[in-house]
Design an enzyme around this catalytic site. Structure first.
Site, PDB file in Angstrom:
ATOM      1  CG  ASP A  74      40.960  45.934  38.760  1.00 35.35           C
ATOM      2  OD1 ASP A  74      39.983  45.624  39.470  1.00 35.35           O
ATOM      3  OD2 ASP A  74      41.036  45.647  37.557  1.00 35.35           O
ATOM      4  CG  ASP A  92      42.945  40.760  38.685  1.00 31.77           C
ATOM      5  OD1 ASP A  92      42.592  39.788  38.021  1.00 31.77           O
ATOM      6  OD2 ASP A  92      42.941  41.930  38.257  1.00 31.77           O
ATOM      7  CG  ASP A 127      39.305  41.589  40.715  1.00 28.74           C
ATOM      8  OD1 ASP A 127      38.826  40.573  40.206  1.00 28.74           O
ATOM      9  OD2 ASP A 127      40.320  42.150  40.295  1.00 28.74           O
TER      10      ASP A 127
END
Length: 609
Positions: A504, A316, A508
């Site tokens: 995180d 991410d 996600d």
């Protein structure tokens, strides 16, 4: 050493002294039997008792049975010194194994020290120590200097520095003041803190971490499953093979029992699989313990094994590769002060970043008629002049001409004063200082491909990807799009590769669950991260990821070394025993010696740096 281990050591020493006396005494015939039986009984009574008890419980084929049959058989053949020596060395190996396992458990127990013993709460003007589980959400707890934070909460009074090393591996203390969040397990280093409990103890960070570590052994690696199945079938096979070796050649050759029975007994001693059964779980246990010392929580041996085969690592962007904080990275024209004053009443992150970049004090008296235009920006009268600060659409709506500006990596805020364009600001999320180095180290660890998935704009994503040297990036993705991209990458994996996703852990969760190994970044106190991920980096340091990969690779390398070494030596000595080329002493080395060397090798994981 524990009390039990010391007791075993004394038994071994007493038996060894009596064994030496028995060997040195000039005894012959039947007198030798009772003299050698004394050290045999002292050192081996528990092995014999376990063998009998297991047989009564239907568990015949284990290492106690093998040792009992082999040593009693040696006594039956008149090889008294060999029978005692086998049990002596076997017990030395067992003691060595017990100490190694205790050390491994101690490395985990060190982490267990993060559990707070009590919490201070004020009652009738006095501080009272209570069990942390008795504290309710909203209660105010008092934490003195040197005490451990018992529950997650928010500082209401006081300022101090917290030692988070037990949770994150980070040596530098973290400063906290009123309004800051604190998590359980940290140590208060200096000032007195009043903290309002935000969660009950059972849901606190420390309770979740302890639960993860304690249950990590339940999720076994493929190598551990292999050894369990191997021992289940291997032991009965070698017992029947030894029986056949003792009986069949003797029957076929007309009664050479004195030759083939000792060979079969050697065969039994060699065949004991304890080197594999102990050293392989110990390697993984040591790897998980070593990782925990670095602030890396691994939920099971299977994830450590998968991490060692990492071929594709997907990230991410915001908060993982980048700071997750907006900052002004470029200005054109003398527009920063006007923009900051116009934006000072807004709580939008972009507005806050402009005010921070200006560095001046908010001045409400200089501004009036503030109008926030949703999706466009702000109009305000600053020092008597109308100021516009916003995106291109805002100025175009007011029919203010904007010169051609090259697309920037970030969000561009255009500024006009009294209907005339004056310049622009670029606000962007910057890469973390250690992201590029972490990616280079992952490549050095054998990672073939690094990919970034983000919902940010194409320009911003391209800027980060180029700055960090990522192999691929995909921008403007919704959460469902991220899952689809990960599915495509999973299909493109090479044989034996594993896909790792790093995020995180909050927004996600679907991707973390879909990847072979989900890694939560910056998870200090994040419930969603700890729940969703398979591996948790307890601070916001991406450089811990290559550390975790190196620990995993080292663990798997040690496991493979032990498997090859133990099986190789045992097969060689088994063949030599069947051929009559290896005596009982060689058999003892192939069992106890190999076990000790394998355990020593596995213990290297306890010294992870």
């Amino acid at each position: 050493m524990t009390k039990k281990q010391k007791k075993m050591l004394y038994r071994i020493l007493v038996s060894f002294v009596l064994f030496l006396i028995a060997v040195l005494l000039p005894l012959e015939g039947l007198l030798r039997l009772p003299v050698f039986l004394i050290p045999y009984a002292i050192v081996g009574w528990d092995v014999l008792w376990k063998a009998v008890r297991n047989i009564l419980n239907g568990q015949v084929f284990d290492e106690n049975f093998l040792m009992a049959v082999a040593t009693l058989g040696a006594f039956g053949c008149g090889e008294y010194p060999e029978g005692v020596a086998v049990l002596l060395f076997y017990q030395v190996g067992e003691l060595f194994q017990s100490v190694a396992v205790s050390r491994s458990r101690q490395s985990i127990a060190d982490l267990m020290d993060i559990r707070p013993d009590y919490a201070n709460i004020e009652r009738d003007g006095q501080l009272v120590q209570v069990d942390p589980e008795e504290i309710s959400v909203g209660d105010i707890i008092v934490i003195k200097a040197g005490e451990r934070v018992p529950l997650d909460g928010v500082v209401t009074e006081g300022a101090s520095a917290l030692d988070t090393a037990a949770l994150t591996g980070e040596s530098l203390p973290r400063d906290v003041a009123p309004g800051d969040t604190v998590i359980s397990g940290c140590v208060n280093l200096s000032g007195l803190l009043h903290v309002q409990a935000a969660k009950p103890f059972g849901e606190s960070t420390v309770a979740r971490i302890l639960d993860l570590v304690e249950n990590s052994s339940e999720k076994k690696a493929q190598a551990e499953h292999f050894i369990t199945k191997f021992a289940r079938y291997y032991t009965p096979i070698v017992v029947f093979a030894a029986l056949a070796l003792a009986v069949l050649p003797s029957l076929l050759t007309g009664g050479q029992w004195g030759v083939w029975v000792p060979r079969a007994l050697n065969f039994l001693v060699v065949s004991c699989p304890c080197a594999l059964v102990i050293s392989i779980p110990l390697s993984f246990f040591g790897g998980i313990g070593g990782a925990s010392k670095q602030g890396i929580l691994v939920k099971g041996s299977n994830y450590l094994e998968a991490l060692a085969r990492a071929g594709i690592v997907v990230f991410d962007k915001t908060g993982t590769l980048t700071e997750g904080k907006f900052a002004v990275v470029k200005t054109e024209g003398d527009v920063l002060e006007q923009a900051a004053l116009a934006e000072q009443f807004s709580t939008h992150p972009i507005s806050r970043s402009i005010l921070t970049a200006w560095g001046g004090q908010p001045a409400p008296e200089r501004v009036r008629d503030v109008d926030e235009i949703a999706g466009h920006g702000v109009r305000a009268v600053v020092d008597g002049r109308t100021v516009l600060a916003g995106n291109r659409k805002l100025l175009e709506r007011e029919e203010i001409a904007i010169p051609a500006v090259q697309e920037q990596a970030g969000t561009t805020v255009y500024v006009a004063v009294e209907g005339e364009y004056r310049g622009y600001l670029v606000i962007a999320d910057q890469p973390k200082p250690n992201s590029a180095q972490a990616l280079r180290e992952l490549k050095a660890c054998g990672v073939r491909q690094t990919v970034m998935l983000t919902g940010d704009s194409q320009g911003a994503a391209q800027h980060v990807a180029q700055a960090l040297g990522l192999d691929q990036f995909h921008a403007q993705l919704l959460p469902a799009d991220k899952v689809q991209r990960v599915e495509e990458l999973l299909e493109a994996k090479q044989p034996g590769e594993q896909l790792i996703f790093v995020g995180d852990g909050i927004n996600d969760a679907p991707v973390l669950s879909r990847a072979d190994v989900g890694v939560a970044m910056g998870a200090l106190g994040s419930d969603a991260a700890i729940e969703a991920a398979d591996l948790v980096l307890m601070d916001d340091d991406l450089s811990k990821l290559p550390v975790a990969v190196r620990i995993a690779k080292k663990t798997l390398a040690i496991v493979k070394q032990n498997i090859v070494f133990a099986i190789g030596v045992k097969v060689l000595v088994l063949v030599l025993s069947a051929m009559g080329r290896a005596n009982m002493w060689a058999a003892v080395f192939a069992d106890v010696g190999v076990s000790v060397l394998a355990i020593l090798n596995a213990s290297r994981m306890l010294r992870t740096k």
